[in-house]
Scaffold this motif. Structure first.
Motif, short mmCIF file in Angstrom:
data_model
loop_
_atom_site.label_atom_id
_atom_site.label_comp_id
_atom_site.label_asym_id
_atom_site.label_seq_id
_atom_site.Cartn_x
_atom_site.Cartn_y
_atom_site.Cartn_z
N THR A 24 0.92 -1.20 -0.01
CA THR A 24 -0.10 0.08 0.11
C THR A 24 0.93 1.24 0.16
OG1 THR A 24 0.01 0.12 2.33
CG2 THR A 24 -1.81 -1.12 1.12
N LYS A 25 0.31 2.39 -0.64
CA LYS A 25 1.34 3.46 -0.68
C LYS A 25 0.97 4.44 0.68
CE LYS A 25 1.44 3.74 -5.67
NZ LYS A 25 1.69 4.71 -6.68
N LEU A 26 -0.29 4.20 1.42
CA LEU A 26 -0.50 4.92 2.82
C LEU A 26 -0.67 4.07 3.72
CD1 LEU A 26 -3.07 7.62 1.13
CD2 LEU A 26 -0.81 8.05 1.55
N ALA A 27 -0.07 4.50 4.81
CA ALA A 27 -0.42 3.75 6.05
C ALA A 27 -0.20 4.50 7.40
CB ALA A 27 0.78 2.64 6.13
N VAL A 28 -0.55 3.97 8.46
CA VAL A 28 -0.69 4.88 9.75
C VAL A 28 0.32 4.13 10.63
CG1 VAL A 28 -2.02 5.96 11.62
CG2 VAL A 28 -2.85 5.92 9.20
N TRP A 29 1.17 4.84 11.25
CA TRP A 29 2.20 4.39 12.06
C TRP A 29 2.26 5.37 13.35
CZ3 TRP A 29 6.97 6.21 13.56
CH2 TRP A 29 7.82 5.50 14.24
N ALA A 30 2.51 4.64 14.59
CA ALA A 30 2.84 5.22 15.72
C ALA A 30 4.01 5.06 16.42
CB ALA A 30 1.67 5.02 16.83
N ASP A 31 4.71 6.34 16.63
CA ASP A 31 6.16 5.81 17.46
C ASP A 31 5.81 5.27 18.80
OD1 ASP A 31 5.22 8.09 18.77
OD2 ASP A 31 6.78 9.45 18.20
N GLN A 32 7.01 5.20 19.36
CA GLN A 32 6.96 4.89 20.70
C GLN A 32 6.11 5.62 21.85
OE1 GLN A 32 11.04 3.87 22.00
NE2 GLN A 32 11.17 2.32 20.75
N SER A 33 6.04 6.70 21.54
CA SER A 33 5.39 7.80 22.44
C SER A 33 4.03 7.79 22.14
CB SER A 33 5.79 9.17 22.48
OG SER A 33 5.82 9.86 21.04
N GLY A 34 3.47 7.09 21.01
CA GLY A 34 2.03 7.00 20.55
C GLY A 34 1.62 8.34 19.72
N PRO A 44 0.86 9.52 16.32
CA PRO A 44 0.39 8.79 14.92
C PRO A 44 1.11 9.37 13.63
CG PRO A 44 -1.60 9.94 15.56
CD PRO A 44 -0.29 10.24 16.77
N TYR A 45 1.66 8.88 12.70
CA TYR A 45 2.30 9.46 11.76
C TYR A 45 1.40 8.74 10.28
CZ TYR A 45 6.04 11.50 14.30
OH TYR A 45 7.05 11.93 15.23
N LEU A 46 1.47 9.83 9.29
CA LEU A 46 1.00 8.99 7.76
C LEU A 46 2.16 8.64 7.22
CD1 LEU A 46 -1.44 8.46 6.06
CD2 LEU A 46 -0.77 10.83 5.11
N VAL A 47 2.47 7.53 6.82
CA VAL A 47 3.38 7.07 6.17
C VAL A 47 3.09 6.88 4.52
CG1 VAL A 47 5.18 5.20 5.79
CG2 VAL A 47 4.23 5.60 8.02
N GLN A 48 3.88 7.52 3.67
CA GLN A 48 3.62 7.61 2.31
C GLN A 48 4.66 6.98 1.79
OE1 GLN A 48 3.09 11.81 1.82
NE2 GLN A 48 0.99 11.55 1.12
N ARG A 49 4.55 6.02 0.87
CA ARG A 49 5.56 5.38 0.08
C ARG A 49 5.43 5.57 -1.44
NH1 ARG A 49 3.64 1.17 3.10
NH2 ARG A 49 5.04 0.37 4.82
N GLN A 50 6.60 6.50 -1.73
CA GLN A 50 6.46 6.96 -3.17
C GLN A 50 7.18 5.92 -4.26
OE1 GLN A 50 5.73 10.10 -3.30
NE2 GLN A 50 5.75 10.49 -1.21
N ASP A 51 6.61 6.33 -5.40
CA ASP A 51 6.96 5.33 -6.65
C ASP A 51 8.51 5.04 -6.68
OD1 ASP A 51 4.15 5.03 -7.27
OD2 ASP A 51 4.60 6.78 -8.56
N ASP A 52 9.31 5.98 -6.28
CA ASP A 52 10.69 5.75 -6.35
C ASP A 52 11.37 4.85 -5.14
OD1 ASP A 52 10.66 7.55 -4.41
OD2 ASP A 52 12.01 8.84 -5.18
N THR A 79 10.22 6.92 1.53
CA THR A 79 9.05 6.56 2.22
C THR A 79 8.92 8.30 3.03
OG1 THR A 79 9.30 4.47 2.87
CG2 THR A 79 8.13 5.63 4.35
N THR A 80 7.94 8.72 3.14
CA THR A 80 7.77 9.99 3.87
C THR A 80 6.80 9.84 5.11
OG1 THR A 80 7.66 11.02 1.71
CG2 THR A 80 7.12 12.64 3.39
N PHE A 81 7.38 10.44 6.39
CA PHE A 81 6.53 10.50 7.46
C PHE A 81 5.98 11.89 7.61
CE2 PHE A 81 9.47 6.94 7.70
CZ PHE A 81 8.59 6.00 8.30
N THR A 82 4.49 11.83 7.94
CA THR A 82 4.16 13.19 8.23
C THR A 82 3.01 12.95 9.39
OG1 THR A 82 3.89 13.51 5.75
CG2 THR A 82 2.55 15.11 7.07
N LEU A 83 3.10 13.83 10.55
CA LEU A 83 2.18 13.65 11.46
C LEU A 83 0.77 13.69 10.94
CD1 LEU A 83 3.53 16.52 13.98
CD2 LEU A 83 3.50 14.16 14.33
#
Length: 127
Positions: A17-27, A29-37, A40-44
């Motif tokens: 998948t190109k989009l996913a949600v991930w949480a760090d150790q403090s909880g 949440p980040y939006l994880v975007q996987r590019q075609d190249d 990976t970009t992490f955005t709050l």
């Protein structure tokens, strides 16, 4: 010691998948975007959701009052419609052989009485 209950397990899919949600150790949440190249970009997640919402809102003004002149004209048209409808109904009843019978009412009479000592008069006026 790390709190592993707040970490999301990595998703294992046959199709990545190109989009996913991930949480760090403090909880957080980040939006994880996987590019075609392959990068990976992490955005709050909060920032990503704020950017996804439309920033422009249109307002529509709705008025519930009626113009007095419009109301008066509408009332006149409705009244005229009732009168013309009555005439039309009478015309159709006459064309169908129906008769409209007006029953005369007894005349309205006013009685005036006057008296003075032993003299009395009574006048009747009928219309």
């Amino acid at each position: 010691m790390t709190d592993s209950s707040k970490l999301l397990p990595p998703a294992v899919h046959a199709v990545p998948t190109k989009l996913a949600v991930w949480a760090d150790q403090s909880g957080t949440p980040y939006l994880v975007q996987r590019q075609d190249d392959g990068s990976t970009t992490f955005t709050l997640l909060e920032t990503a959701l704020a950017q996804a919402r439309p920033q422009t809102t249109t307002t529509t003004r709705i008025t519930t009052y009626r113009d007095p002149l419009t109301t008066l004209l509408l009332g006149a048209v409705v009244g005229l419609g009732f009168v013309l409808g009555g005439y039309g109904l009478g015309f159709l009843a006459g064309a169908a052989g129906q008769r409209v019978v007006l029953v005369p009412s007894p005349p309205v009479c006013n009685t005036h009485r006057s008296s003075f000592l032993f003299w009395s008069t009574e006048n009747k006026e009928c219309q």
